[in-house]
Design an enzyme around this catalytic site. Structure first.
Site, PDB file in Angstrom:
ATOM      1  N   PHE A  93      46.148  39.137  30.578  1.00 47.97           N
ATOM      2  CA  PHE A  93      45.600  39.867  29.258  1.00 47.97           C
ATOM      3  C   PHE A  93      44.261  38.753  28.642  1.00 47.97           C
ATOM      4  CE2 PHE A  93      46.007  40.920  25.250  1.00 47.97           C
ATOM      5  CZ  PHE A  93      45.030  41.978  25.168  1.00 47.97           C
ATOM      6  N   ASP A  94      45.393  37.316  28.364  1.00 46.25           N
ATOM      7  CA  ASP A  94      44.460  37.095  27.019  1.00 46.25           C
ATOM      8  C   ASP A  94      43.458  36.621  27.530  1.00 46.25           C
ATOM      9  OD1 ASP A  94      47.895  37.273  27.126  1.00 46.25           O
ATOM     10  OD2 ASP A  94      46.809  36.155  24.701  1.00 46.25           O
ATOM     11  N   THR A  95      43.587  35.619  29.198  1.00 44.62           N
ATOM     12  CA  THR A  95      42.086  35.145  29.005  1.00 44.62           C
ATOM     13  C   THR A  95      41.128  36.708  29.926  1.00 44.62           C
ATOM     14  OG1 THR A  95      43.290  33.444  30.631  1.00 44.62           O
ATOM     15  CG2 THR A  95      41.334  33.821  31.526  1.00 44.62           C
TER      16      THR A  95
END
Length: 403
Positions: free
Chosen positions: A200-202
């Protein structure tokens, strides 16, 4: 799914209009860590955070006493809200918390508090002041102080280097669990983020940058949680699949969103088209990876066949020579696409990389393999992957950028 508890004010309440901040803490079966985390963050915010704030604990599918403890904390502590999801996944929890929040700035942090809280205010203020739309903590930025295992350090640096080379990412650390964003800007971006777990972060950062959102970094202090539930290798493989998916979405235009203009902020400037430099970087990393994977498989197969009748050094030399020419020509045509005039330069520099590859892979099969055929094969594959990463970085610098 249940909404965040209603009636929980931002603390401290203010008669003047100031930026409000909602800090999401995603949790899954964290009955041991949750109370101490929330109490520590709550005390820190009360004592040293100058903006109106709220803590929202998002329980995404816990089966232990996490939800019971979260609701108890919301009753005992002012400014603590709770939300419960049936769906698991860190990404799902953050998306739900950020989407439902009424704050101006939304943030999240990991429940293990591996990241020092002193970086929270600089990160939030970078967003609140209008210097950027997204701010993240970085363990790889100058000034950061970290303590983690050598294995985790290598994996993290290799992964983030891949993002910078292949995606032209402007950030150094995508995975640090310490991020903040302008709420009205990040919501349309979240609608394009497909991953609900650790990638999710990337994905969020790549899509944000693709659409022109400014991402700023803050150096953090970080200590590895030895009790972490993250499976590094499974997560790494999932991330690689995610990168392929995101590259397709960006190239096809599916990742493009209209970012709303926020008063006081400079307008976002997205990349002009899918044919721009970022899409070219995505194409390069995918093509080079496929060529490298095919070459590694053929190299290892030839080595094992030749190894039956000759020593490790000779078998590796012949196997590597058989695949190196094809590998170089394939990358010249499909990855870097520099045309006939660049062939002599590419092959000359590839000769140096051939020597590096031979030295590293031979050392691996001799030292690690120690005469055991299947172990030699594994050692050769691992060494080849490492050399491929180095080779991609060097070729990108020497060939693709030297026009």
């Amino acid at each position: 799914m249940t909404a965040a508890v209603e009636g929980v004010p931002f603390v401290p309440d203010s008669a003047t209009r100031t930026v409000t901040v909602d800090i999401i803490i995603p949790v899954l079966n964290e009955e041991r860590a949750l109370p101490g985390c929330v109490e520590t963050v709550h005390r820190f915010l009360r004592e040293s955070f100058p903006l109106p704030w709220r803590i929202t604990v998002v329980d995404n599918g816990s089966t232990d006493r996490t939800w019971e403890l979260a609701t108890d904390l919301s009753r005992r502590l002012d400014g603590v809200a709770v939300m419960r999801l049936d769906q698991r996944g860190k990404g799902a929890a953050v998306k739900a918390g950020w989407t439902a929040s009424g704050a101006d700035v939304v943030a999240f942090m990991d429940v293990d508090l591996s990241t020092g809280l002193h970086a929270l205010l600089p990160m939030v203020m970078a967003v609140a002041s209008g210097h950027c739309e997204v701010a993240i903590g970085s363990r790889l930025l100058g000034g950061a102080r970290i303590r983690r295992s050598f294995r985790r350090e290598v994996i993290s640096r290799a992964y983030n280097s891949l993002l910078r080379v292949g995606f032209r990412a402007g950030f150094t650390d995508s995975a640090c669990g310490f991020k903040a964003a302008r709420a009205e800007v990040i919501r349309p971006i979240l609608a394009r983020v497909a991953d609900d777990e650790w990638f999710f972060d990337t994905e969020m950062l790549l899509i944000a940058e693709h659409n022109g959102a400014r991402v700023r970094e803050v150096a953090v202090d970080w200590v590895e949680d030895t009790d972490s539930k993250v499976d590094l290798w499974r997560t790494a493989l999932s991330d690689l699949r995610g990168l392929v998916r995101v590259s397709r979405a960006i190239s096809s235009g599916a990742a493009t969103v209209e970012i709303p203009q926020v008063p006081g902020l400079a307008p976002a400037r997205p990349w002009p088209s899918a044919d721009g430099p970022r899409a070219e970087g995505l194409r390069k990393v995918v093509t080079f990876g496929l060529v490298g994977l095919a070459s590694t498989v053929v190299h290892a197969g030839l080595y094992l066949l030749l190894r039956a009748g000759m020593g490790a050094e000779a078998a590796n030399l012949f196997a590597l020579a058989a695949t190196a020419v094809v590998n170089t020509e394939a990358n010249r045509r499909w990855t870097f696409n520099r045309g006939e005039g660049r062939r002599a330069v590419v092959h000359a520099r590839a000769g140096l990389l051939f020597l590096l590859n031979f030295a590293v892979t031979t050392a691996a099969v001799v030292v690690v393999g120690a005469g055991v055929r299947w172990l030699e094969g594994l050692a050769l594959v691992g060494a080849s992957i490492g050399v491929t990463v180095i080779r991609f970085t060097l070729l990108d610098r020497w060939v693709f950028r030297s026009r």
